[in-house]
Design a protein around this motif. Sequence first.
Motif, mmCIF file in Angstrom:
data_model
loop_
_atom_site.group_PDB
_atom_site.id
_atom_site.type_symbol
_atom_site.label_atom_id
_atom_site.label_comp_id
_atom_site.label_asym_id
_atom_site.label_seq_id
_atom_site.Cartn_x
_atom_site.Cartn_y
_atom_site.Cartn_z
ATOM 1 N N LEU A 1 147.344 -36.698 83.203
ATOM 2 C CA LEU A 1 148.094 -37.712 82.470
ATOM 3 C C LEU A 1 148.862 -37.085 81.305
ATOM 4 C CD1 LEU A 1 145.460 -40.593 82.294
ATOM 5 C CD2 LEU A 1 147.179 -40.134 84.064
ATOM 6 N N GLY A 2 150.101 -37.541 81.120
ATOM 7 C CA GLY A 2 150.930 -37.052 80.035
ATOM 8 C C GLY A 2 151.633 -38.175 79.313
ATOM 9 N N LEU A 3 152.171 -37.863 78.158
ATOM 10 C CA LEU A 3 152.938 -38.813 77.345
ATOM 11 C C LEU A 3 154.249 -38.163 76.939
ATOM 12 C CD1 LEU A 3 150.054 -40.096 75.075
ATOM 13 C CD2 LEU A 3 151.459 -41.585 76.504
ATOM 14 N N ALA A 4 155.280 -38.996 76.818
ATOM 15 C CA ALA A 4 156.580 -38.506 76.365
ATOM 16 C C ALA A 4 157.297 -39.653 75.673
ATOM 17 C CB ALA A 4 157.401 -37.977 77.545
ATOM 18 N N GLY A 5 158.362 -39.320 74.955
ATOM 19 C CA GLY A 5 159.123 -40.382 74.321
ATOM 20 C C GLY A 5 160.283 -39.841 73.524
ATOM 21 N N HIS A 6 161.225 -40.739 73.259
ATOM 22 C CA HIS A 6 162.421 -40.417 72.478
ATOM 23 C C HIS A 6 162.386 -41.175 71.166
ATOM 24 C CE1 HIS A 6 166.778 -41.548 71.549
ATOM 25 N NE2 HIS A 6 166.656 -40.286 71.183
ATOM 26 N N SER A 7 162.825 -40.515 70.094
ATOM 27 C CA SER A 7 162.962 -41.170 68.796
ATOM 28 C C SER A 7 161.602 -41.727 68.359
ATOM 29 C CB SER A 7 164.033 -42.256 68.885
ATOM 30 O OG SER A 7 164.266 -42.888 67.650
ATOM 31 N N VAL A 8 161.551 -43.001 68.003
ATOM 32 C CA VAL A 8 160.268 -43.589 67.597
ATOM 33 C C VAL A 8 159.278 -43.582 68.755
ATOM 34 C CG1 VAL A 8 160.877 -45.987 68.148
ATOM 35 C CG2 VAL A 8 159.242 -45.517 66.325
ATOM 36 N N GLY A 9 159.783 -43.634 69.994
ATOM 37 C CA GLY A 9 158.903 -43.540 71.154
ATOM 38 C C GLY A 9 158.225 -42.183 71.236
ATOM 39 N N GLY A 10 158.909 -41.146 70.761
ATOM 40 C CA GLY A 10 158.282 -39.828 70.692
ATOM 41 C C GLY A 10 157.176 -39.799 69.663
ATOM 42 N N GLY A 11 157.442 -40.381 68.496
ATOM 43 C CA GLY A 11 156.403 -40.460 67.474
ATOM 44 C C GLY A 11 155.206 -41.264 67.944
ATOM 45 N N CYS A 12 155.471 -42.375 68.647
ATOM 46 C CA CYS A 12 154.375 -43.213 69.146
ATOM 47 C C CYS A 12 153.612 -42.515 70.260
ATOM 48 C CB CYS A 12 154.927 -44.552 69.629
ATOM 49 S SG CYS A 12 155.487 -45.624 68.281
ATOM 50 N N ALA A 13 154.293 -41.656 71.026
ATOM 51 C CA ALA A 13 153.590 -40.863 72.038
ATOM 52 C C ALA A 13 152.572 -39.943 71.375
ATOM 53 C CB ALA A 13 154.587 -40.055 72.867
ATOM 54 N N VAL A 14 152.918 -39.407 70.217
ATOM 55 C CA VAL A 14 151.982 -38.560 69.469
ATOM 56 C C VAL A 14 150.799 -39.392 68.980
ATOM 57 C CG1 VAL A 14 151.702 -37.046 67.472
ATOM 58 C CG2 VAL A 14 153.839 -36.996 68.783
ATOM 59 N N LEU A 15 151.078 -40.592 68.439
ATOM 60 C CA LEU A 15 149.990 -41.467 68.005
ATOM 61 C C LEU A 15 149.053 -41.785 69.167
ATOM 62 C CD1 LEU A 15 151.852 -44.111 65.779
ATOM 63 C CD2 LEU A 15 150.679 -42.030 65.043
ATOM 64 N N ALA A 16 149.644 -42.079 70.315
ATOM 65 C CA ALA A 16 148.835 -42.416 71.490
ATOM 66 C C ALA A 16 147.991 -41.238 71.946
ATOM 67 C CB ALA A 16 149.747 -42.890 72.620
ATOM 68 N N ALA A 17 148.575 -40.050 71.942
ATOM 69 C CA ALA A 17 147.855 -38.860 72.392
ATOM 70 C C ALA A 17 146.674 -38.548 71.484
ATOM 71 C CB ALA A 17 148.804 -37.669 72.447
ATOM 72 N N ALA A 18 146.842 -38.788 70.181
ATOM 73 C CA ALA A 18 145.780 -38.483 69.230
ATOM 74 C C ALA A 18 144.541 -39.338 69.465
ATOM 75 C CB ALA A 18 146.286 -38.673 67.804
ATOM 76 N N ASP A 19 144.728 -40.498 70.105
ATOM 77 C CA ASP A 19 143.616 -41.424 70.324
ATOM 78 C C ASP A 19 143.213 -41.544 71.788
ATOM 79 O OD1 ASP A 19 143.370 -42.051 67.622
ATOM 80 O OD2 ASP A 19 144.867 -43.646 67.742
ATOM 81 N N ASP A 20 143.671 -40.631 72.628
ATOM 82 C CA ASP A 20 143.378 -40.740 74.057
ATOM 83 C C ASP A 20 143.020 -39.360 74.605
ATOM 84 O OD1 ASP A 20 143.296 -41.225 76.810
ATOM 85 O OD2 ASP A 20 144.887 -42.737 76.688
ATOM 86 N N SER A 21 141.754 -39.137 74.828
ATOM 87 C CA SER A 21 141.280 -37.826 75.277
ATOM 88 C C SER A 21 141.694 -37.497 76.699
ATOM 89 C CB SER A 21 139.750 -37.756 75.163
ATOM 90 O OG SER A 21 139.143 -38.749 75.982
ATOM 91 N N ARG A 22 142.240 -38.476 77.437
ATOM 92 C CA ARG A 22 142.676 -38.219 78.809
ATOM 93 C C ARG A 22 143.975 -37.435 78.873
ATOM 94 N NH1 ARG A 22 143.436 -44.114 80.991
ATOM 95 N NH2 ARG A 22 144.588 -44.125 79.018
#
Length: 266
Positions: free
Chosen positions: A121-142
Amino acid sequence: MPPKLVTKPKHLIEELTHRGPHRVLRGDLALVGLPGVVYTPTSGLGLPAVSFGHGWLQPPARYRGLLRHLASWGFVVAAPGTQLGPLASHRLFAADLRTALDVCVGVRLGEGDISVDPEKLGLAGHSVGGGCAVLAAADDSRVRAVATLAATQTRPYASDAASRCAMPSLHLAAGQDLVAPTAGNVGAIAANWAGPAQLRTVTKASHLGFTEGRHWSTLLLPGKAESTTQRVARIMLTAFFLVHLAGETRFQAVLDADLKGTDRPA
């Protein structure tokens, strides 16, 4: 034993410029209760999946080409269409990105012949979506890999959340960005990243260069859709996720190469 053939980076880059070997299906996340879209190969079991976050005021449709490109290379890609207003909640959007991964893992897609490996599983995003992808990754060990495009700061700060992210990451900055300059946004996220982090600047890109088509938000935000910027994003994100989610290590050469139109920090 015959010598091992090594594909040159320029040939791999050229390969990734084109769509991958898979035909692509488009679905609607609203069918499972989350507004947004999902792109998948026509079939495949145990596929890697990426949840993608849109930029401020940008609908998921503005990333259609990138999402389809990733799907053509074997990824399930889900893009929530939530938090589209000017006062969007970054916490809630990060939660929606994690929910999109839940959908990918927990729901058989297509006609039941498409499934996702929860270990890819991965996360990606643009602009604020990129920042929110980082927030999501920090709280999701998957989450195994994160890529951002011209990421902006969030509340809570994405640069602080980055210090809790140990998975590999790729951060593309826009050299002509008047919204999220490299030093204050993307650079801070990459510098604080707990795991391996690669930072690249697309030298002539604007903040909206990663988006596609026309949209009324260009009246508020500097920049516009740029085909060269989109091309770089498709090449780099596809190579990054092929390496770190799909195990296609031959594409590491693309991540290590000097790609025309990009710079690395000194």
